[in-house]
Design a protein around this motif. Structure first.
Motif, PDB file in Angstrom:
ATOM      1  N   LEU A   7      24.218  32.547 -10.206  1.00  0.00           N
ATOM      2  CA  LEU A   7      24.578  31.305 -10.892  1.00  0.00           C
ATOM      3  C   LEU A   7      24.245  31.350 -12.379  1.00  0.00           C
ATOM      4  CD1 LEU A   7      23.425  28.654  -8.251  1.00  0.00           C
ATOM      5  CD2 LEU A   7      25.724  29.588  -8.609  1.00  0.00           C
ATOM      6  N   ARG A   8      23.173  32.037 -12.723  1.00  0.00           N
ATOM      7  CA  ARG A   8      22.776  32.151 -14.135  1.00  0.00           C
ATOM      8  C   ARG A   8      23.810  32.888 -14.972  1.00  0.00           C
ATOM      9  NH1 ARG A   8      17.306  33.834 -12.330  1.00  0.00           N
ATOM     10  NH2 ARG A   8      16.078  31.928 -12.313  1.00  0.00           N
ATOM     11  N   GLU A  22      18.437  25.827  -8.799  1.00  0.00           N
ATOM     12  CA  GLU A  22      17.853  25.993  -7.466  1.00  0.00           C
ATOM     13  C   GLU A  22      18.544  25.093  -6.450  1.00  0.00           C
ATOM     14  OE1 GLU A  22      13.635  25.377  -7.774  1.00  0.00           O
ATOM     15  OE2 GLU A  22      13.370  27.142  -9.030  1.00  0.00           O
ATOM     16  N   ARG A  23      18.767  23.850  -6.834  1.00  0.00           N
ATOM     17  CA  ARG A  23      19.437  22.897  -5.943  1.00  0.00           C
ATOM     18  C   ARG A  23      20.860  23.367  -5.638  1.00  0.00           C
ATOM     19  NH1 ARG A  23      19.912  17.658  -8.651  1.00  0.00           N
ATOM     20  NH2 ARG A  23      17.724  18.057  -9.025  1.00  0.00           N
ATOM     21  N   LEU A  24      21.566  23.780  -6.680  1.00  0.00           N
ATOM     22  CA  LEU A  24      22.937  24.270  -6.484  1.00  0.00           C
ATOM     23  C   LEU A  24      22.990  25.501  -5.586  1.00  0.00           C
ATOM     24  CD1 LEU A  24      24.998  24.187  -9.800  1.00  0.00           C
ATOM     25  CD2 LEU A  24      25.570  23.187  -7.600  1.00  0.00           C
ATOM     26  N   SER A  25      22.009  26.365  -5.729  1.00  0.00           N
ATOM     27  CA  SER A  25      22.018  27.599  -4.940  1.00  0.00           C
ATOM     28  C   SER A  25      22.001  27.299  -3.445  1.00  0.00           C
ATOM     29  CB  SER A  25      20.853  28.499  -5.322  1.00  0.00           C
ATOM     30  OG  SER A  25      19.636  28.022  -4.820  1.00  0.00           O
ATOM     31  N   PHE A  26      21.374  26.199  -3.046  1.00  0.00           N
ATOM     32  CA  PHE A  26      21.341  25.821  -1.634  1.00  0.00           C
ATOM     33  C   PHE A  26      22.568  25.022  -1.214  1.00  0.00           C
ATOM     34  CE2 PHE A  26      16.837  26.678  -2.376  1.00  0.00           C
ATOM     35  CZ  PHE A  26      16.579  27.494  -1.292  1.00  0.00           C
ATOM     36  N   GLU A  27      23.198  24.321  -2.150  1.00  0.00           N
ATOM     37  CA  GLU A  27      24.346  23.476  -1.826  1.00  0.00           C
ATOM     38  C   GLU A  27      25.659  24.251  -1.770  1.00  0.00           C
ATOM     39  OE1 GLU A  27      24.387  20.260  -4.622  1.00  0.00           O
ATOM     40  OE2 GLU A  27      22.465  19.477  -3.927  1.00  0.00           O
TER      41      GLU A  27
END
Length: 92
Positions: A7-8, A22-27
């Motif tokens: 994502l980075r 971090e939140r996006l990585s799980f969603e």
């Protein structure tokens, strides 16, 4: 789940704060499509952002008479595919 390191490297996600990444990585979850599958068609009005993480994709615009092949890992792959809505091209 998508690794934060991936994502980075995506624009504009790279500008998000670490906790948001971090939140996006799980969603988010990656989709793996078979060769020749259509990701979206010229004229589609969806709101999805598609990034190429592996392999390649052909992007064709009949209206603009443009064709290109994009490969994962290249600088252009850091950007969402055909971000204009409605879609100005078809991706397969």
């Amino acid at each position: 789940m998508i690794e934060i390191g991936i994502l980075r490297n995506l624009v504009p996600l790279s500008t998000l704060a670490e906790r948001n990444l971090e939140r996006l990585s799980f969603e988010l979850s990656p989709e793996q499509l078979p060769k020749g599958a259509v990701l979206f068609r010229e004229g589609d009005g969806d709101h999805d952002a598609c990034y190429l993480l592996e392999g390649g994709v052909e992007i064709v615009s009949e209206r603009l008479r443009r064709r290109r092949v994009l490969q994962a890992g290249t600088p252009d792959a850091a950007f969402a595919l055909a971000p204009v809505r409605p879609r100005d091209s078809t991706a397969t």
